[in-house]
Design an enzyme around this catalytic site. Structure first.
Site, PDB file in Angstrom:
ATOM      1  N   TYR A   1       0.813  -1.239  -0.013  1.00 18.58           N
ATOM      2  CA  TYR A   1      -0.072  -0.033   0.068  1.00 18.58           C
ATOM      3  C   TYR A   1       0.864   1.298   0.054  1.00 18.58           C
ATOM      4  O   TYR A   1       0.150   2.243   0.117  1.00 18.58           O
ATOM      5  CB  TYR A   1      -1.186   0.063   1.176  1.00 18.58           C
TER       6      TYR A   1
ATOM      7  N   ASP B   1     -12.195  -7.708   7.422  1.00 19.05           N
ATOM      8  CA  ASP B   1     -13.629  -7.539   6.811  1.00 19.05           C
ATOM      9  C   ASP B   1     -14.281  -9.042   7.109  1.00 19.05           C
ATOM     10  O   ASP B   1     -15.334  -9.292   7.346  1.00 19.05           O
ATOM     11  CB  ASP B   1     -13.753  -7.529   5.385  1.00 19.05           C
TER      12      ASP B   1
END
Ligand code: ATP
Length: 330
Positions: free
Chosen positions: A121, A224
């Site tokens: 990222y 998640d």
């Protein structure tokens, strides 16, 4: 304490507005001086000012101690990641815990400590003709500091840390993360698990996890999954912690499919505010907000995603009312 509030996109303004009611109730109840400034940022700001983070938004965030942020849509990278990177909010804390009256896949009570500013990222992606490359960056300092955060959480909990990597395949970068992390976790029960096995275990036997320490991308995905195991994405809070500043946000996205309907669950954002009070050293307010969420759920005050019929606004209002009358001694 200066607080910058970014309502964001999609369901963001709805869940943030409900949360602000709760924050204001807690600030009144526990006499916490808060200077709140609302910031226009995200897709809406990009359309209006040509920039997802206009100069004014940076100015307010710069001078704030903490940020409360709703989800951002298409421009999430320019807002969420940009704030994480600029202020080096290197630890992303994502608890996954069952709540009363919420149907869950399995019992779960763990905290993910996700490295938040490195890994793939960092945005080092390249395209060379028919080849596309992304660099995965793991540093000793970046790993050690996030491992120390995991250590602090483990010491307050069951003293167990699971380091999640894929070091059998990424034998340099992931093995480096694992080894540096291990060096910070002396005296605790430490296990290593590959990310694919961790995904399976989170569904099969989630109660085996206490603190999970992992890299940015694996943490993004696994949290998640863990949120859904606990009940709903709409209930999962998070904190992004640096040495000076912190940002609090729900882990869910802008959920454009349900935006504007008044049915978004504000609890993920409200529980993120509880994490904010904890970070401010106001455990009294944090406990009250968490307690009020649980009490509201026990009373059946819930949005449709968890089987209720209340609106976003109603859930916020009821939780705020419970906070307002919370005993100050608890
Ligand atoms: P992103 O890629 O930014 O994470 P996304 O649209 O892929 O966003 P989410 O927005 O996180 O995914 O959510 C996926 C679905 O879960 C939504 O479409 C919505 O139906 C549901 N959902 C997410 N958050 C909530 C919430 N707070 N309340 C109710 N339902 C939610």
């Amino acid at each position: 304490m200066k607080l910058a509030v970014i309502p964001g996109d999609g369901i963001g303004p709805e869940v943030v507005s409900a949360t602000l009611k709760v924050i204001e109730a807690a600030a009144r109840r526990f006499s916490i001086p808060l200077d709140i400034k609302v910031v226009e940022a995200g897709d809406v700001a990009a359309r209006k000012y040509g920039k997802p983070m206009p100069d004014e938004a940076w100015k307010i965030v710069d001078s704030a101690d903490a940020v409360l942020k709703g989800p951002v849509g298409e421009t999430a990278y320019d807002v969420t990641s940009a704030i994480r990177m600029k202020y080096v909010l290197y630890a992303n804390i994502r608890p996954a815990k069952n709540l009363p009256g919420v149907p869950a896949v399995k019992p779960i009570d763990c905290v993910f400590v996700r490295e938040n500013v490195e890994d793939v990222y960092v945005g080092a992606e390249y395209r060379v003709g028919d080849v596309a490359i992304a660099l995965k960056v793991i540093t000793r300092e970046g790993t050690a500091r996030v491992a120390r955060v995991a250590r602090r959480y483990a010491e307050m909990r069951r003293r167990k840390v699971t380091i999640v990597t894929k070091s059998n395949v990424l034998r340099v970068v992931d093995a480096f993360f694992r080894d540096v992390a291990r060096g910070e976790l002396d005296g605790l029960q430490v296990e290593e698990m590959y990310v694919d096995a961790a995904a399976m275990e989170l569904v099969r036997n989630p109660s085996r996890f206490d603190v999970v320490l992992t890299t940015n991308q694996y943490g993004d995905i696994l949290t998640d999954l863990a949120a859904q195991v606990a009940g709903s994405l709409g209930l999962a809070p998070s904190a992004n912690i640096g040495d000076k500043k912190a940002m609090f946000e729900p882990i869910h996205g802008a959920a454009f499919d349900i935006a504007g309907k008044g049915i978004a669950n504000p609890i993920a954002t409200i529980l993120s505010a509880a994490m904010m009070f904890e970070w401010m050293g106001r455990q009294d307010a944090a406990n009250a907000v968490r307690g009020a969420v649980e009490e509201a759920l026990r009373r059946g005050v819930a949005t449709p995603d968890i089987g209720g019929r209340a609106t976003t606004e109603e859930v916020g209002r009821q939780i705020a009312a419970i906070v307002e009358s919370w005993p100050t001694t608890s």
